[in-house]
Design a protein around this motif. Structure first.
Motif, short mmCIF file in Angstrom:
data_model
loop_
_atom_site.label_atom_id
_atom_site.label_comp_id
_atom_site.label_asym_id
_atom_site.label_seq_id
_atom_site.Cartn_x
_atom_site.Cartn_y
_atom_site.Cartn_z
N THR A 52 0.81 -1.22 0.00
CA THR A 52 0.00 0.00 0.00
C THR A 52 0.85 1.27 0.00
OG1 THR A 52 -0.17 -0.08 2.43
CG2 THR A 52 -1.94 -1.11 1.15
N GLU A 53 2.17 1.15 0.22
CA GLU A 53 3.02 2.35 0.27
C GLU A 53 3.04 3.09 -1.06
OE1 GLU A 53 6.59 1.50 3.40
OE2 GLU A 53 6.59 0.26 1.59
N HIS A 54 2.97 2.34 -2.16
CA HIS A 54 2.96 2.93 -3.49
C HIS A 54 1.77 3.88 -3.64
CE1 HIS A 54 3.04 3.14 -7.90
NE2 HIS A 54 1.78 2.70 -7.92
N VAL A 55 0.59 3.45 -3.18
CA VAL A 55 -0.60 4.29 -3.24
C VAL A 55 -0.51 5.42 -2.21
CG1 VAL A 55 -3.12 4.29 -3.11
CG2 VAL A 55 -1.92 2.28 -4.00
N GLU A 56 0.06 5.12 -1.07
CA GLU A 56 0.20 6.13 -0.03
C GLU A 56 1.03 7.31 -0.51
OE1 GLU A 56 1.45 6.38 4.72
OE2 GLU A 56 1.77 4.55 3.57
N ARG A 57 2.10 7.04 -1.26
CA ARG A 57 2.92 8.13 -1.79
C ARG A 57 2.12 9.01 -2.74
NH1 ARG A 57 9.01 7.34 -3.88
NH2 ARG A 57 9.26 7.32 -1.62
N PHE A 58 1.24 8.37 -3.50
CA PHE A 58 0.37 9.13 -4.41
C PHE A 58 -0.49 10.12 -3.63
CE2 PHE A 58 -3.80 9.28 -6.68
CZ PHE A 58 -3.39 9.95 -7.81
N PHE A 59 -1.02 9.67 -2.50
CA PHE A 59 -1.86 10.56 -1.69
C PHE A 59 -1.02 11.64 -1.00
CE2 PHE A 59 -4.96 7.34 -2.37
CZ PHE A 59 -6.19 7.98 -2.24
N GLU A 60 0.22 11.31 -0.66
CA GLU A 60 1.09 12.29 -0.04
C GLU A 60 1.41 13.45 -0.98
OE1 GLU A 60 4.43 10.00 1.16
OE2 GLU A 60 3.54 9.37 3.07
N ALA A 120 2.67 8.46 -21.81
CA ALA A 120 3.21 8.36 -20.45
C ALA A 120 3.46 6.90 -20.11
CB ALA A 120 2.26 9.00 -19.45
N ALA A 121 4.66 6.41 -20.46
CA ALA A 121 5.00 5.00 -20.27
C ALA A 121 5.56 4.75 -18.88
CB ALA A 121 6.01 4.56 -21.33
N ASP A 122 5.08 3.68 -18.26
CA ASP A 122 5.55 3.35 -16.92
C ASP A 122 5.57 1.84 -16.74
OD1 ASP A 122 6.46 3.71 -14.35
OD2 ASP A 122 4.70 4.79 -13.62
N PHE A 123 6.33 1.40 -15.74
CA PHE A 123 6.41 -0.01 -15.36
C PHE A 123 5.98 -0.13 -13.90
CE2 PHE A 123 10.29 1.90 -13.84
CZ PHE A 123 10.58 1.22 -12.67
N GLU A 124 5.79 -1.35 -13.42
CA GLU A 124 5.53 -1.57 -12.00
C GLU A 124 6.20 -2.86 -11.56
OE1 GLU A 124 1.39 -1.34 -10.97
OE2 GLU A 124 1.26 0.80 -11.46
N LEU A 125 7.06 -2.75 -10.54
CA LEU A 125 7.76 -3.90 -9.99
C LEU A 125 6.84 -4.64 -9.01
CD1 LEU A 125 10.12 -5.72 -9.16
CD2 LEU A 125 10.98 -3.83 -7.73
N GLU A 126 6.46 -5.85 -9.39
CA GLU A 126 5.62 -6.69 -8.55
C GLU A 126 6.15 -8.12 -8.60
OE1 GLU A 126 1.41 -6.31 -9.23
OE2 GLU A 126 1.62 -4.35 -10.21
N SER A 251 8.13 2.08 -9.63
CA SER A 251 7.51 2.61 -10.84
C SER A 251 8.08 3.99 -11.12
CB SER A 251 5.99 2.68 -10.72
OG SER A 251 5.61 3.65 -9.77
N ALA A 252 7.95 4.44 -12.36
CA ALA A 252 8.47 5.76 -12.71
C ALA A 252 7.69 6.87 -12.04
CB ALA A 252 8.44 5.93 -14.23
N ILE A 253 6.37 6.68 -11.90
CA ILE A 253 5.54 7.74 -11.33
C ILE A 253 5.91 8.02 -9.88
CG2 ILE A 253 3.64 6.27 -10.48
CD1 ILE A 253 1.71 8.41 -11.58
N ASP A 254 6.44 6.99 -9.18
CA ASP A 254 6.90 7.20 -7.80
C ASP A 254 8.04 8.21 -7.75
OD1 ASP A 254 5.10 5.42 -6.81
OD2 ASP A 254 6.54 3.83 -6.35
N HIS A 255 8.76 8.35 -8.86
CA HIS A 255 9.92 9.24 -8.91
C HIS A 255 9.64 10.49 -9.73
CE1 HIS A 255 12.44 5.97 -7.24
NE2 HIS A 255 11.71 5.18 -8.01
#
Length: 289
Positions: A52-60, A120-126, A251-255
């Motif tokens: 959930t941290e990935h989504v939490e950063r989005f809200f931050e 807007a190309a992105d990846f997600e590490l899962e 993911s790229a959006i995190d950065h």
């Protein structure tokens, strides 16, 4: 592989027996082989929100998004609209998921042809669990017995298209639904391959640059809990795949970035290996932001 999974412990025993004394004609140097996805057509696929941290950063980032939207950024305005619709507190309480198209699987070293409608190309590490045994209403204490193994899962995301669909409240839509959008591989590792399944190292690199180095210990929900949820009043089958959701920084959006044409994305998960793909964008549309 599907037949092997369905064969259960007897199939694994036979595989171990063959591998203990393999025929020389069956051994090929890896450089001479092309690895397909371990399950090119999974029975079913679901991507869960176990991290959930990935989504939490989005809200931050909401305050930053508000400032950028006020300055005229259309992309920030779209992201802000999505953030206002979503209830983060509910994501912390409830294990959620979305259904994935099992026909959209790509493989290790396969080029990812980016859809023409996205810039807007992105990846997600899962990482993901592969189900090995049929079950329904599986209790938590029995969930581990339904696991065949684990693989790496790259959830490619067209962020601009995803935001449009999510703003309408109907899920990611075309943002995560195009040919090759789900990369699996390079193999499936059985549980005995892991040192500690509660602390598995997960690394993402783009063009050799490390973007994140995290661990499965940051998962809010476990794969066993996902199996319980997915089997509530419905049957799970051998060959089903349940993915973890994105690790923080994976993911790229995190950065605050995006991928460009020719970028090479490497996802490494301890005891499984490295999953590598190159992004091919039509017309070379996007530069990294």
């Amino acid at each position: 592989m599907q037949e092997m999974i369905e064969g259960g412990t007897e199939a694994l025993r036979l595989a171990e027996q063959i591998l203990s004394n393999p025929p020389r004609s069956a051994i090929l140097p890896l450089v001479e082989a092309q690895l397909l996805a371990p399950l090119p057509r999974p029975v079913r696929m679901r991507d869960c929100n176990l991290f959930t941290e990935h989504v939490e950063r989005f809200f931050e980032r909401k305050d930053q998004l508000e400032a950028e939207a006020a300055a005229g950024s259309e992309q920030a305005a779209a992201q802000l609209a999505v953030a206002k619709r979503m209830r983060f507190d509910l994501l912390l309480k409830r294990l959620t998921y979305y259904t994935v198209d099992p026909l959209s699987v790509s493989a290790h070293e396969e080029d990812i042809e980016w859809p023409a409608y996205s810039k807007a190309a992105d990846f997600e590490l899962e990482w993901a669990v592969v189900i090995g045994k049929r079950g329904k209403d599986v209790p938590l204490e029995a969930a581990a017995g339904h696991i065949f193994g684990y693989t790496i899962f790259n959830d490619w995301s067209a962020r601009d298209e995803q935001l449009i669909h999510m703003e309408m409240g109907i899920g990611p839509g075309g943002g995560k639904d195009f040919d090759g959008a789900k990369t699996l591989g390079p193999c499936i590792a059985t549980p005995d391959e892991f040192r500690d399944l509660s602390d598995v190292r997960m690394i993402a690199r783009v063009n050799g640059e490390e973007w994140t180095n995290r661990s499965s210990r940051h998962m809010r929900f476990t794969f066993e809990q996902a199996i319980v949820e997915m089997s509530r009043s419905r049957t799970i089958y051998p060959g089903d795949i349940f993915a973890s959701g994105t690790v923080l920084g994976g993911s790229a959006i995190d950065h605050g970035r995006s991928l460009k044409d020719g970028d090479v994305v490497e996802l490494e998960v301890e005891s499984i290996g490295v999953l590598r793909n190159r992004v091919r964008m039509r017309h070379g549309m996007s530069d990294r932001q």
